[in-house]
Design an enzyme around this catalytic site. Structure first.
Site, PDB file in Angstrom:
ATOM      1  N   ASP A 205      -1.892   8.020  -6.602  1.00 56.79           N
ATOM      2  CA  ASP A 205      -2.806   7.717  -5.499  1.00 56.79           C
ATOM      3  C   ASP A 205      -4.268   7.745  -5.947  1.00 56.79           C
ATOM      4  O   ASP A 205      -5.114   7.073  -5.367  1.00 56.79           O
ATOM      5  CB  ASP A 205      -2.581   8.726  -4.362  1.00 56.79           C
ATOM      6  CG  ASP A 205      -3.611   8.609  -3.255  1.00 56.79           C
ATOM      7  OD1 ASP A 205      -3.597   7.577  -2.562  1.00 56.79           O
ATOM      8  OD2 ASP A 205      -4.434   9.531  -3.088  1.00 56.79           O
ATOM      9  N   LEU A 286      -7.860   8.741   2.961  1.00 60.76           N
ATOM     10  CA  LEU A 286      -8.775   7.614   3.170  1.00 60.76           C
ATOM     11  C   LEU A 286      -9.105   6.860   1.882  1.00 60.76           C
ATOM     12  O   LEU A 286      -9.921   5.939   1.902  1.00 60.76           O
ATOM     13  CB  LEU A 286     -10.087   8.114   3.806  1.00 60.76           C
ATOM     14  CG  LEU A 286      -9.950   8.696   5.217  1.00 60.76           C
ATOM     15  CD1 LEU A 286     -11.272   9.279   5.669  1.00 60.76           C
ATOM     16  CD2 LEU A 286      -9.497   7.614   6.196  1.00 60.76           C
ATOM     17  N   ARG A 287      -8.469   7.245   0.775  1.00 53.19           N
ATOM     18  CA  ARG A 287      -8.770   6.549  -0.483  1.00 53.19           C
ATOM     19  C   ARG A 287      -8.440   5.059  -0.386  1.00 53.19           C
ATOM     20  O   ARG A 287      -9.149   4.221  -0.914  1.00 53.19           O
ATOM     21  CB  ARG A 287      -7.987   7.171  -1.637  1.00 53.19           C
ATOM     22  CG  ARG A 287      -8.587   8.442  -2.188  1.00 53.19           C
ATOM     23  CD  ARG A 287      -8.077   8.742  -3.593  1.00 53.19           C
ATOM     24  NE  ARG A 287      -8.573  10.036  -4.044  1.00 53.19           N
ATOM     25  CZ  ARG A 287      -7.863  11.159  -4.013  1.00 53.19           C
ATOM     26  NH1 ARG A 287      -6.631  11.129  -3.558  1.00 53.19           N
ATOM     27  NH2 ARG A 287      -8.382  12.289  -4.436  1.00 53.19           N
ATOM     28  N   GLY A 288      -7.341   4.738   0.277  1.00 53.48           N
ATOM     29  CA  GLY A 288      -6.946   3.333   0.403  1.00 53.48           C
ATOM     30  C   GLY A 288      -8.002   2.506   1.113  1.00 53.48           C
ATOM     31  O   GLY A 288      -8.338   1.395   0.679  1.00 53.48           O
ATOM     32  N   VAL A 291     -11.217   2.275  -1.287  1.00 53.21           N
ATOM     33  CA  VAL A 291     -11.021   1.409  -2.459  1.00 53.21           C
ATOM     34  C   VAL A 291     -10.922  -0.059  -2.050  1.00 53.21           C
ATOM     35  O   VAL A 291     -11.485  -0.941  -2.715  1.00 53.21           O
ATOM     36  CB  VAL A 291      -9.767   1.843  -3.245  1.00 53.21           C
ATOM     37  CG1 VAL A 291      -9.398   0.809  -4.288  1.00 53.21           C
ATOM     38  CG2 VAL A 291      -9.999   3.191  -3.905  1.00 53.21           C
TER      39      VAL A 291
END
Length: 364
Positions: A205, A286-288, A291
């Protein structure tokens, strides 16, 4: 200008690589905006992963560094300077500057933590009162690319160290109360074969983008790849000259995109729909979202635009989200196809009948 002297090292030109458009795009976007967080490339053996990554490093323009500095410190950016360089500047010293090629560092599978992070000579530090530090691979990779082949076979602890440094931009080494900290900003690129094991989901992830590469099946394309490799091996300099103009064009686009990136706008409605896709896919954290936003902006900059379009999101969304989905062992559908289906639903587009053709159409 690109550092053309690297042609002496006989690196296959980036502009001549046939196919693997998704991988090439993901790599370009990460050098335009390193905050995307690197690329994880999974696929069959012999699909050009290592060749493409080395070609990318050869493509990039040179960087200005403080002469003799082992950390590739920038002469005018405090965030990219070692403590020694900052001290010299504080004392009013005028620092000599030299041009270097963008560092491309390979991390071998058998590397130790000391080889990666660097070592402190405790005896010398205690007896002489100096920070006797031997820089490691993270120091060498600062402001460049760090490539880990077979990253899925690397010790999890080392992967943790890599990802922490890539995320923070700094490497800290502490031994017996002695601490050394230096900049370590690099684009982390990992590759591997899924048949040899997968990364833990929580580590996967943390890679910004994930790309799946497959062996080319089309006979004509296979012949083209073989012919180009044969010509390159027979006459590297002559082959490089043939694609020099294309190579220069790509390099110029990357430089212009970096300069344009800060002014690229992302409409609030697009941001909401990107987050809706992430929510619909049950992406944790919230990385998705972050990015995908960054990758879409980098793509718009690469295409010479100052505003992100739906098509930009469509081209990057699978790479940004496929590796963040929760795996269902009973589900047959490919994770990238799941992302595309949800994207089409949220963005109110017709769902493609042929997912592979859809991806190829976006890449062209």
């Amino acid at each position: 200008m690109p550092v053309s002297q690297r042609s002496q090292s006989r690196v296959f030109p980036f502009a001549a690589i046939v196919g693997q458009e998704e991988m090439k795009l993901a790599l370009l976007l990460n050098v335009i905006d390193p905050r995307i967080g690197g690329v994880m490339i999974m696929g069959d053996r012999g699909t050009g992963k290592s060749t493409t990554i080395r070609a990318l490093a050869d493509l990039l323009p040179g960087i200005e560094v403080v002469a003799g500095d082992p950390y590739n410190s920038a002469p005018d950016d405090p965030d990219l300077q070692s403590s020694e360089v900052r001290q010299r500047l504080d004392h009013g010293e005028t620092l000599p500057v030299e041009q270097r090629q963008v560092p491309m560092v390979d991390l071998p599978l058998g590397a130790t933590e000391d080889r990666l992070c660097g070592t402190i000579d405790i005896e010398k530090a205690l007896s002489e009162g100096v920070r006797a530090f031997e820089p490691g691979l993270l120091a060498k990779a600062n402001r460049g690319l760090l490539y880990v082949d077979e990253v899925n076979l690397l010790d999890d602890h080392l992967v943790d160290v890599l990802l922490d440094s890539a995320a923070s931009g700094w490497n800290t080494v502490e031994r017996e109360g002695v601490s050394v900290r230096h900049p370590a900003r690099f684009v982390l690129i990992g590759s591997g074969n899924p048949e040899e094991g997968e990364l833990r989901p929580q580590l996967l992830d943390r890679f910004g983008m994930s790309v799946e590469v497959r062996t080319v099946r089309d006979p004509e394309l296979r012949v083209q790849v073989v012919d180009q490799r044969t010509r390159f091996d027979a006459d590297p300099d002559g082959f490089a000259s043939e694609v020099a103009e294309q190579q220069a064009t790509i390099a110029a686009r990357v430089v212009e995109a970096r300069e344009r990136l800060g002014s690229v706008q992302l409409d609030p409605d697009l941001r909401i729909r990107i987050s809706a896709v992430c929510g619909e896919l049950d992406v944790d954290g919230l990385r998705g979202d972050i990015v995908t936003n960054r990758a879409a902006r980098a793509l718009a900059a690469l295409e010479g635009r100052s505003e992100v379009q739906e098509s930009d999101v469509a081209r990057v969304v699978a790479c940004c989200l496929r590796h963040r989905l929760r795996k269902d062992p009973l589900e047959q559908i490919d994770s990238g196809d799941r992302v595309v289906k949800v994207f089409c639903k949220v963005f109110e587009q017709a769902e493609p009948e042929d997912m592979e053709a859809f991806q190829l159409a976006l890449a062209s």
